[in-house]
Enzyme design. Structure first.
Site, PDB file in Angstrom:
ATOM      1  N   GLY A   1      38.544  63.456  -8.019  1.00 52.97           N
ATOM      2  CA  GLY A   1      39.071  62.208  -8.571  1.00 52.97           C
ATOM      3  C   GLY A   1      39.180  61.176  -7.471  1.00 52.97           C
ATOM      4  O   GLY A   1      38.985  61.475  -6.286  1.00 52.97           O
TER       5      GLY A   1
ATOM      6  N   GLY B   1      44.161  58.517  -4.457  1.00 51.44           N
ATOM      7  CA  GLY B   1      45.372  58.028  -5.106  1.00 51.44           C
ATOM      8  C   GLY B   1      45.563  58.553  -6.512  1.00 51.44           C
ATOM      9  O   GLY B   1      46.576  58.249  -7.159  1.00 51.44           O
TER      10      GLY B   1
ATOM     11  N   LYS C   1      45.293  64.123  -6.697  1.00 53.06           N
ATOM     12  CA  LYS C   1      44.637  65.420  -6.479  1.00 53.06           C
ATOM     13  C   LYS C   1      45.445  66.336  -5.571  1.00 53.06           C
ATOM     14  O   LYS C   1      45.726  67.479  -5.923  1.00 53.06           O
ATOM     15  CB  LYS C   1      43.248  65.226  -5.854  1.00 53.06           C
ATOM     16  CG  LYS C   1      42.255  64.477  -6.686  1.00 53.06           C
ATOM     17  CD  LYS C   1      40.917  64.367  -5.997  1.00 53.06           C
ATOM     18  CE  LYS C   1      40.977  63.720  -4.630  1.00 53.06           C
ATOM     19  NZ  LYS C   1      41.497  62.351  -4.638  1.00 53.06           N
ATOM     20  N   SER C   2      45.771  65.852  -4.382  1.00 53.86           N
ATOM     21  CA  SER C   2      46.473  66.694  -3.405  1.00 53.86           C
ATOM     22  C   SER C   2      47.858  67.079  -3.897  1.00 53.86           C
ATOM     23  O   SER C   2      48.288  68.228  -3.736  1.00 53.86           O
ATOM     24  CB  SER C   2      46.578  65.974  -2.054  1.00 53.86           C
ATOM     25  OG  SER C   2      45.304  65.836  -1.463  1.00 53.86           O
TER      26      SER C   2
ATOM     27  N   SER D   1      35.101  64.247  -3.535  1.00 55.16           N
ATOM     28  CA  SER D   1      33.764  64.773  -3.905  1.00 55.16           C
ATOM     29  C   SER D   1      33.116  63.861  -4.949  1.00 55.16           C
ATOM     30  O   SER D   1      32.968  64.235  -6.105  1.00 55.16           O
ATOM     31  CB  SER D   1      33.842  66.219  -4.384  1.00 55.16           C
ATOM     32  OG  SER D   1      34.828  66.447  -5.339  1.00 55.16           O
TER      33      SER D   1
END
Length: 199
Positions: free
Chosen positions: A34, A37, A40-41, A108
């Protein structure tokens, strides 16, 4: 650089299935993709924490962290982005072989690169998690002030601004991070893993 040619794959005595049996759960990669911001993390770490509390063998591979070490020699050109993802795919495969549920948090941006990683795994082992969040919301959040810098021209080839992001066409899971809380997103992902009998 010349490529090694005189090498042979060495089969290990302890297999992936042996490790899964010992762990009493499956192993797979949750490939979070994605925009910067999108969350994801944050979600990947929350999922990993939830798995840990359930007694599941887990690990997080985070994009920024990997670029501090394994991929510190790579920039952000298209070729470097491709190599970044290729290396992470190979590392994720090793974790899956070890019987671990590994979460990866990487922009990605290119669909073809994610598809190249997918083919490294058995069908059920690669779970693409599209963290879907509008560019406007990602810019509003901008936790690292990267969008602001990109808009000022201080960061070149920034995904979503000066470099494209190709959203997944058929991800296993879509998380609408601009509509769900982090706990709700975690519940959605854990439920998928339960249905697929990974945990």
């Amino acid at each position: 650089m010349s490529k090694a040619t005189n090498i042979t794959w060495h089969e290990t005595t302890v297999t992936k299935q042996d490790r899964r049996t010992k762990n009493d759960h499956g192993s797979c990669v949750l490939w979070f993709t994605g925009l910067s911001g999108s969350g994801k993390s944050t979600i990947a770490n929350a999922v990993s924490s939830a798995l840990y509390r359930l007694g599941i063998k887990e690990f997080v591979l985070d994009g920024d962290n990997i670029r501090h070490g394994l991929n510190r020699d790579l920039g952000f050109s298209d070729d470097d982005r491709k190599e970044n993802i290729r290396r992470i795919g190979e590392v994720a495969k090793l974790f899956v072989e070890s019987g671990t549920v590994v979460t990866t948090a990487f922009i990605s941006p290119f669909r073809a690169d994610r598809d190249q990683v997918r083919i490294l795994f058995a069908e059920s082992e690669f779970i693409e998690v599209y963290v879907d969040c509008s560019l406007e919301e990602c810019e509003r959040r901008d936790p690292k002030q990267l969008y602001a810098k990109a808009r000022r021209g201080e960061i070149k080839e920034f995904t979503g601004i000066s470099s494209p992001y190709e959203a997944p066409e058929q991800p296993e899971i879509t998380v609408r991070s601009d509509q769900l809380s982090v706990p709700e997103a975690v519940d959605q992902i854990l439920e998928y893993l339960r249905v697929k009998k990974m945990i």
